[in-house]
Scaffold this motif. Structure first.
Motif, mmCIF file in Angstrom:
data_model
loop_
_atom_site.group_PDB
_atom_site.id
_atom_site.type_symbol
_atom_site.label_atom_id
_atom_site.label_comp_id
_atom_site.label_asym_id
_atom_site.label_seq_id
_atom_site.Cartn_x
_atom_site.Cartn_y
_atom_site.Cartn_z
ATOM 1 N N PHE A 76 60.645 -25.298 -33.158
ATOM 2 C CA PHE A 76 59.949 -26.189 -32.247
ATOM 3 C C PHE A 76 60.885 -26.828 -31.228
ATOM 4 O O PHE A 76 60.435 -27.465 -30.279
ATOM 5 C CB PHE A 76 59.188 -27.266 -33.027
ATOM 6 N N GLU A 77 62.179 -26.649 -31.425
ATOM 7 C CA GLU A 77 63.150 -27.133 -30.450
ATOM 8 C C GLU A 77 63.286 -26.162 -29.278
ATOM 9 O O GLU A 77 63.947 -26.459 -28.290
ATOM 10 C CB GLU A 77 64.507 -27.361 -31.133
ATOM 11 N N LYS A 78 62.661 -24.991 -29.411
ATOM 12 C CA LYS A 78 62.629 -23.996 -28.339
ATOM 13 C C LYS A 78 61.229 -24.030 -27.728
ATOM 14 O O LYS A 78 60.243 -24.233 -28.423
ATOM 15 C CB LYS A 78 62.905 -22.601 -28.887
ATOM 16 N N PHE A 79 61.145 -23.806 -26.450
ATOM 17 C CA PHE A 79 59.833 -23.814 -25.801
ATOM 18 C C PHE A 79 59.650 -22.504 -25.056
ATOM 19 O O PHE A 79 60.555 -22.056 -24.341
ATOM 20 C CB PHE A 79 59.705 -24.994 -24.831
ATOM 21 N N PRO A 80 58.488 -21.839 -25.200
ATOM 22 C CA PRO A 80 58.269 -20.543 -24.561
ATOM 23 C C PRO A 80 58.489 -20.590 -23.047
ATOM 24 O O PRO A 80 57.828 -21.346 -22.345
ATOM 25 C CB PRO A 80 56.808 -20.231 -24.908
ATOM 26 N N ARG A 81 59.394 -19.745 -22.588
ATOM 27 C CA ARG A 81 59.743 -19.745 -21.167
ATOM 28 C C ARG A 81 58.565 -19.330 -20.291
ATOM 29 O O ARG A 81 58.406 -19.804 -19.167
ATOM 30 C CB ARG A 81 60.930 -18.814 -20.927
ATOM 31 N N TRP A 82 57.706 -18.450 -20.821
ATOM 32 C CA TRP A 82 56.600 -17.943 -20.006
ATOM 33 C C TRP A 82 55.628 -19.057 -19.616
ATOM 34 O O TRP A 82 55.029 -19.004 -18.538
ATOM 35 C CB TRP A 82 55.869 -16.807 -20.713
ATOM 36 N N ILE A 83 55.485 -20.053 -20.488
ATOM 37 C CA ILE A 83 54.580 -21.163 -20.163
ATOM 38 C C ILE A 83 55.135 -21.959 -18.977
ATOM 39 O O ILE A 83 54.411 -22.303 -18.040
ATOM 40 C CB ILE A 83 54.379 -22.086 -21.383
ATOM 41 N N THR A 84 56.446 -22.218 -19.025
ATOM 42 C CA THR A 84 57.099 -22.932 -17.924
ATOM 43 C C THR A 84 56.968 -22.156 -16.625
ATOM 44 O O THR A 84 56.616 -22.710 -15.577
ATOM 45 C CB THR A 84 58.581 -23.160 -18.245
ATOM 46 N N GLU A 85 57.233 -20.850 -16.690
ATOM 47 C CA GLU A 85 57.195 -20.020 -15.492
ATOM 48 C C GLU A 85 55.784 -19.918 -14.921
ATOM 49 O O GLU A 85 55.591 -19.908 -13.701
ATOM 50 C CB GLU A 85 57.759 -18.632 -15.807
ATOM 51 N N GLN A 86 54.787 -19.859 -15.803
ATOM 52 C CA GLN A 86 53.403 -19.784 -15.336
ATOM 53 C C GLN A 86 53.016 -21.057 -14.589
ATOM 54 O O GLN A 86 52.410 -21.003 -13.514
ATOM 55 C CB GLN A 86 52.462 -19.554 -16.517
ATOM 56 N N ARG A 87 53.387 -22.212 -15.130
ATOM 57 C CA ARG A 87 53.068 -23.480 -14.465
ATOM 58 C C ARG A 87 53.830 -23.598 -13.138
ATOM 59 O O ARG A 87 53.278 -24.061 -12.141
ATOM 60 C CB ARG A 87 53.435 -24.664 -15.370
ATOM 61 N N ASP A 88 55.101 -23.187 -13.145
ATOM 62 C CA ASP A 88 55.893 -23.276 -11.919
ATOM 63 C C ASP A 88 55.316 -22.387 -10.813
ATOM 64 O O ASP A 88 55.276 -22.784 -9.642
ATOM 65 C CB ASP A 88 57.348 -22.882 -12.189
ATOM 66 N N GLU A 89 54.859 -21.197 -11.185
ATOM 67 C CA GLU A 89 54.264 -20.306 -10.185
ATOM 68 C C GLU A 89 52.966 -20.904 -9.639
ATOM 69 O O GLU A 89 52.680 -20.816 -8.437
ATOM 70 C CB GLU A 89 53.982 -18.924 -10.783
ATOM 71 N N LEU A 90 52.199 -21.518 -10.509
ATOM 72 C CA LEU A 90 50.959 -22.160 -10.068
ATOM 73 C C LEU A 90 51.252 -23.237 -9.036
ATOM 74 O O LEU A 90 50.564 -23.345 -8.014
ATOM 75 C CB LEU A 90 50.225 -22.772 -11.267
ATOM 76 N N ILE A 91 52.295 -24.028 -9.282
ATOM 77 C CA ILE A 91 52.683 -25.085 -8.345
ATOM 78 C C ILE A 91 53.132 -24.483 -7.021
ATOM 79 O O ILE A 91 52.743 -24.945 -5.943
ATOM 80 C CB ILE A 91 53.798 -25.954 -8.962
ATOM 81 N N GLU A 92 53.947 -23.431 -7.093
ATOM 82 C CA GLU A 92 54.448 -22.779 -5.875
ATOM 83 C C GLU A 92 53.309 -22.234 -5.015
ATOM 84 O O GLU A 92 53.367 -22.270 -3.786
ATOM 85 C CB GLU A 92 55.398 -21.641 -6.260
ATOM 86 N N ARG A 93 52.268 -21.732 -5.679
ATOM 87 C CA ARG A 93 51.141 -21.143 -4.953
ATOM 88 C C ARG A 93 50.092 -22.177 -4.553
ATOM 89 O O ARG A 93 49.070 -21.830 -3.958
ATOM 90 C CB ARG A 93 50.485 -20.051 -5.808
ATOM 91 N N GLY A 94 50.326 -23.437 -4.885
ATOM 92 C CA GLY A 94 49.362 -24.477 -4.540
ATOM 93 C C GLY A 94 48.059 -24.332 -5.294
ATOM 94 O O GLY A 94 46.978 -24.647 -4.776
#
Length: 409
Positions: A76-94
């Motif tokens: 639980f000290e690790k967090f799935p990178r794909w979730i972070t990347e998905q949210r970041d892409e959503l922000i980038e695309r508005g």
């Protein structure tokens, strides 16, 4: 109005008022497998509104529970990178984000506090960019909820099992103003009324608020540049959205280092699938120096230790006791609903948008301005029919804001 017609209005409401999807915009929906049929209605409405792409992430409470039961604390000290990347892409695309909640309030009951705490800290750090976008209204986002069997059973234990989910649906429809006329038009009128109340509080421009009630005697300082906000917000592109549906609140941020006294909860806080109830927080110069609870005290103290900012509060919200949700007499065991039945306070991060120019400040500048920064933001309910609130002006004069849980003006 038939049940199907109410469902259709709810889906339309989530798309046209909650996230307010624009032509060519992407939409990300996070939800559970309990909501599949309703989620499909929302997806259909989103495409009708002009969405370019709708993506749905489904989770499963049973699977989530198994993870927490079987995985190590280290996992639980690790967090799935794909979730972070998905949210970041959503922000980038508005894009826009919609949460459709149907969680079991007792989902994580009995799970070791260490696992819950580790997961909270890891996700908070990994999703820092996403949290910044949400707290500063850089993207449109909204949270709604629909019944699941376990949640409905928690709220309506006195009803036969076959009547619990239908009763929950009807309760939710009422809170989101579905049942008479156009829900979208009902919300436009509701938001207008909230704006009037927010404007009044901004005109008052109090320096402090003094809360008194059984178990509560708290003085909250307000920054000189504070802003009272309401249920709707705007993205930098000017798109208006409603983050919480339902919403009945007028809210702002406190001055981080100017909160003194004590406050007691009036409804349970459901945190990470566990219930924290009958708790009292004591403050000195903004810091929570003591946290006591009849239920969930260990978890409450872990929440307060999540990071440095979790020792402070970031939001105060005013909700009259006679609000529709409070008038229902129901305890929802869900902060989205219970916070809109009661004055509430949030442990953790402040919304920089509640401070003039706050979204343009660095973390160091925010701290100097008294704006709290944290990976947490957990609302807890403090209001009741016995609560009085006084506004204290900069010159020391006092004016009634709430009397017996109701607006005094």
């Amino acid at each position: 109005m038939t049940f199907e017609e109410k469902l259709a209005q709810f889906a339309e409401l989530a798309v046209k008022v909650g996230t307010n999807i624009q032509q060519g915009q992407t939409l990300l929906i996070n939800t559970t497998v309990d909501t599949i049929e309703f989620t499909r209605l929302v997806v259909k409405e989103a495409y009708k509104a002009g969405a370019a792409r709708v993506t749905v992430n489904y989770s499963d409470d049973v699977v989530a529970r198994q993870l927490f039961e079987n995985a190590s604390v280290e996992e639980f000290e690790k967090f799935p990178r794909w979730i972070t990347e998905q949210r970041d892409e959503l922000i980038e695309r508005g894009g826009a984000l919609l949460w459709i909640d149907a969680a079991d309030p007792d989902l994580m009951a009995g799970i070791p506090v260490e696992k819950i705490s580790a997961n909270q800290k890891a996700s908070g750090k990994a999703l820092e960019n996403y949290r910044d976008a949400v707290m500063n209204d850089k993207i449109a986002w909204s949270i709604i909820a629909i019944p699941s069997k376990k949640w409905a059973a928690k709220v309506f234990p006195e009803l036969p099992e076959e009547e619990q989910v239908p009763a929950m649906w009807e309760a939710i429809f009422k809170t989101v103003r579905i049942g008479e006329g156009s829900a979208v038009e009902n919300w436009q009128a509701h938001l207008k009324n909230l704006h009037v109340r927010g404007d009044l509080m901004n005109e008052k421009h109090f320096a402090k608020l003094h809360y008194t009630a059984p178990g509560t005697d708290l003085i909250v300082g307000l920054p000189d540049k504070h802003i009272w906000a309401t249920g709707s917000s705007k993205t930098p592109q000017g798109t208006e959205f409603v983050a919480n549906m339902p919403t009945e609140e007028v809210f702002t941020l406190p001055s981080k280092y100017d909160v003194n006294g004590y406050v007691s909860s009036t409804k349970p806080l459901v945190y990470q699938g566990n219930i924290i109830d009958n708790f009292k927080l004591t403050f000195e110069n903004g810091v929570i120096v003591k946290a006591e609870a009849q239920q969930g005290e260990e978890l409450l103290n872990e929440l307060i230790k999540a990071d440095e900012g979790s020792k402070y509060i970031g939001e105060i919200a005013l909700v009259p006791h006679e609000s529709p949700i409070s008038a229902s007499g129901l305890l929802y065991y869900n902060t989205l609903f219970d916070e809109n039945a009661s004055n509430h306070i949030a442990i953790g991060a402040a919304y920089p948008t509640c401070y003039e120019g706050g979204s343009e400040l660095s973390e160091e500048e925010m701290d100097k301005a008294g704006i709290n920064v944290s990976i947490t933001h957990e609302d807890f309910m403090v209001g009741s029919a016995e609560m009085d609130i006084d506004g204290i002006h900069a010159d020391g004069t006092v004016e009634a804001v709430f009397r017996k849980g109701a607006w005094a003006f």
